[in-house]
Design an enzyme around this catalytic site. Structure first.
Site, PDB file in Angstrom:
ATOM      1  N   GLU A  13       0.879  -1.233   0.018  1.00 47.73           N
ATOM      2  CA  GLU A  13       0.201  -0.029  -0.029  1.00 47.73           C
ATOM      3  C   GLU A  13       0.833   1.355   0.010  1.00 47.73           C
ATOM      4  O   GLU A  13       1.799   1.298   0.690  1.00 47.73           O
ATOM      5  CB  GLU A  13      -0.854  -0.006   1.200  1.00 47.73           C
ATOM      6  CG  GLU A  13      -1.899  -1.016   1.401  1.00 47.73           C
ATOM      7  CD  GLU A  13      -3.220  -0.639   0.597  1.00 47.73           C
ATOM      8  OE1 GLU A  13      -3.919   0.306   1.149  1.00 47.73           O
ATOM      9  OE2 GLU A  13      -3.597  -1.490  -0.157  1.00 47.73           O
ATOM     10  N   ASP A  14       0.514   2.173  -0.732  1.00 49.81           N
ATOM     11  CA  ASP A  14       1.048   3.483  -0.739  1.00 49.81           C
ATOM     12  C   ASP A  14       2.340   3.718  -0.783  1.00 49.81           C
ATOM     13  O   ASP A  14       3.209   4.330   0.166  1.00 49.81           O
ATOM     14  CB  ASP A  14       0.439   4.278   0.622  1.00 49.81           C
ATOM     15  CG  ASP A  14      -1.143   4.386   0.719  1.00 49.81           C
ATOM     16  OD1 ASP A  14      -1.864   3.596   0.200  1.00 49.81           O
ATOM     17  OD2 ASP A  14      -1.451   5.216   1.489  1.00 49.81           O
ATOM     18  N   CYS A  52      -6.059   5.167  -3.606  1.00 53.96           N
ATOM     19  CA  CYS A  52      -6.196   3.799  -3.601  1.00 53.96           C
ATOM     20  C   CYS A  52      -7.521   3.264  -4.267  1.00 53.96           C
ATOM     21  O   CYS A  52      -7.593   2.470  -5.120  1.00 53.96           O
ATOM     22  CB  CYS A  52      -6.188   3.079  -2.282  1.00 53.96           C
ATOM     23  SG  CYS A  52      -7.401   3.526  -0.966  1.00 53.96           S
TER      24      CYS A  52
END
Length: 609
Positions: A13-14, A52
């Site tokens: 993520e990220d 996202c």
């Protein structure tokens, strides 16, 4: 399994490409570096949206979120048209056992239970029937933006990191970046375990491995923004020798040509021996149809409680950004972002007048267009849009962006919760004449007073989207101090659509008699039931300086609303009105965070968190 390989997707993520495989000497990523040495590293991989949910929509469907009304916003609940496919459903039809562990967050009403064999924290290739090929996705939350909100044990210290030039050197900035480096090291170990499990199960020689992130970093001007720090992602593909004929590059290669995460869906189909159906926007990275792209594309729309509309095209060396709402500064307050001390520090030094011009740009109105030579200027701080030496290149990128937006039928110009914001209506040339709308939006963003008669005339257009952008254009003129034509108040009086009346009222409020037009917007805020129309009204009130006669009671009335974004926007405006706002204030309701520090689901009309 027959003659079809397995597919393992390990996702962080990220996470920007702060990995050893990408030349970052501070990163501790031995597992991903080893994967890269046996695979192919894509140096210019981009997601389609720097946040996202819209990015995951594009990965899932193989189509840009902007092509499906409402899916481009963070966050929203779009209706997935029948024409849209999903890669797990298609791979299951081909006989693959498809598992997702465990994040979905697809920004649409698809039911994960219908498209996956299993989507849960226990989903695993080990649960598959014997001799069935698998496609398994494992998503690591360790590097999510929220990792910067708390201590992350590790070896990287704040004094070790190097900040990009567009950010001020503050303790909070250094602390957050060091935390992300330490989270990346933990993520590498967690993803390494999946690779070890693959080896232990004797499946490594029959499995193609994809590693990627959904979008870029958590620091300011990264996640949610259309620069490389938000859109550039790591992408590594390892193809074992048995299947090497599928990979057009030699193991260990670093590919500089741009690729997009929208290319994953067609790549999975190639591995399964399937043809790509019509309608997919990506091109395969593997197989005989894999050809280098010249351009990749991205978009920024509503981010949390703040409205914006920008589009970008990236080639190997250059990035062009088109800002359709340049009257709003880039650094609009978003409550979740401001949980990070890096944003708090940034605003504090901005308010203290201690930023250089490149760092201050975040807090100014945007230019209508931006163009960067990322070979000479990797931080994208020197806008070359008016440089005659780049004129031909700029025109080429402009044309590529226009062609892309028309090809995908970009629905981002439709104001949120307009009646036109449906798949069927957005295909209607009368309701949504996209070429005309794009021309009008460009004229609006130019903020040129010569366009005022055209903008005024479009207020009588039958399409409410055209009228919306005419009103937006008049607002951009008014907010930049230019005079408005006569007849605007009369146009407001007969306009039925609140998404048009709100920008018209804001334009008139900037032009004079602010008290009356604030009252009009406040009436819309008080009487309209739709939470997104209320949010648009709050947005207009927030930007009507110096808040003349705004009803604090009407703003505070939304403090307990069930819609997260309304609560946050109203609380921010209320604090600005009563003088209590400070960058360190916590406006986001932290009780809404789940155990992993992410936003949980919200019950909010037709949106979900």
């Amino acid at each position: 399994m027959g003659d079809r390989p397995n597919i393992l997707c390990i996702v962080s993520e990220d996470c920007p490409p702060r990995l050893g495989a990408y030349g970052d000497t501070l990163a501790h990523t031995p597992n991903l570096d080893r994967l890269a040495s046996d695979g192919v590293v894509y140096e210019t991989a981009n997601c389609t949206s720097p946040v996202c949910a819209p990015s995951r929509f594009a990965i899932l469907t193989g189509r840009y979120a902007e092509s499906c009304p409402r899916a481009q916003h963070m966050q929203a609940l779009a209706h997935l048209p029948n024409e849209f496919l999903t890669y797990p459903a298609e791979m299951r039809k081909a006989g693959y056992y498809c598992t997702n562990n465990a994040k979905t967050h697809y920004n649409c009403d698809v039911d994960p239970a219908e498209i996956w064999d299993e989507s849960s924290r226990s989903a695993h290739w080990r649960n598959r029937p014997d001799d069935k090929p698998f496609l398994a996705v494992f998503n690591c939350m360790t590097t999510h933006e929220s990792c910067t909100f708390k201590e992350q044990p590790g070896t990287v210290r704040p004094e070790d990191v190097t900040l990009p030039s567009y950010l001020p050197d503050t303790p909070g900035m250094r602390q957050s970046l060091a935390r992300q480096y330490n989270a990346i090291a933990r993520m590498d170990a967690e993803l390494g375990q999946h690779l070890a499990d693959l080896e232990a199960d004797g499946l490594a020689d029959d499995t193609i491995v994809f590693y990627f992130s959904d979008h870029g970093s958590a620091l300011p001007r990264s996640k949610r923004y259309l620069y490389d720090e938000g859109l550039r992602v790591p992408l590594i593909i390892r193809v074992p020798p048995r299947w090497r004929h599928l990979m057009p590059h030699v193991a260990g290669t670093h590919v500089s040509a741009p690729v997009s995460l929208v290319d994953l869906f067609p790549s999975f189909l190639v591995i399964a021996g399937l043809d790509s159906p019509q309608g997919l926007h990506g091109t395969p990275l593997l197989g005989p149809q894999a050809v280098p792209r010249q351009y990749v594309f991205g978009g920024r729309d509503r981010m949390g409680e703040r409205y914006d509309l920008s589009r970008t095209v990236r080639s190997e060396q250059y990035r062009h950004i088109r800002n359709y709402m340049p009257h709003r500064m880039l650094g609009q307050y978003v409550a979740f972002e401001w949980l990070g001390v890096h944003y708090q520090d940034y605003e504090a030094v901005h308010l203290g007048g201690m930023l250089n011009p490149a760092q201050e740009q975040f807090w100014r109105q945007k230019p209508a267009e931006e163009f960067y030579d990322l070979q000479c200027d990797p931080d994208a701080t020197v806008n070359l849009i008016d440089d005659a030496a780049y004129e031909n290149l700029i025109d080429e990128h402009r044309a590529a962006l226009d062609e892309h937006m028309l090809a995908i039928r970009d629905t981002g110009f439709i104001p949120e919760h307009s009646p036109v914001e449906t798949w069927e209506a957005s295909r209607n040339e009368t309701l949504y004449p996209l070429p005309e709308i794009m021309d009008l939006a460009l004229a609006a963003a130019a903020r040129n007073g010569k366009n005022a008669p055209t903008l005024l005339s479009r207020l009588s257009h039958p399409s409410p989207v055209m009228r919306h952008w005419a009103a937006k254009g008049l607002l951009m003129l008014s907010s930049s101090g230019q005079s408005l034509s006569e007849g605007l108040a009369a146009a407001y009086a007969k306009e039925p659509a609140p998404q048009v009346r709100i920008p018209l009222a804001e334009a008139l409020g900037h032009a004079g008699d602010a008290r009356h037009w604030v009252s009009e917007i406040t009436r819309i805020l008080r009487t309209e039931p739709d939470p997104r129309i209320k949010l648009q009204a709050l947005d207009a009130l927030t930007w009507l300086p110096p808040f003349p006669d705004i009803s604090l009671a009407d703003v505070r009335a939304l403090h307990d609303d069930e819609d997260t974004y309304l609560r946050q926007s109203s609380d921010y405006l209320a604090q600005r009105l009563d003088g209590t706002y400070r960058p360190t204030n916590t406006i986001f309701d932290c009780s809404k965070l789940d155990a992993e520090g992410q936003m949980g689901k919200q019950k909010a009309g037709t949106t979900r968190q």
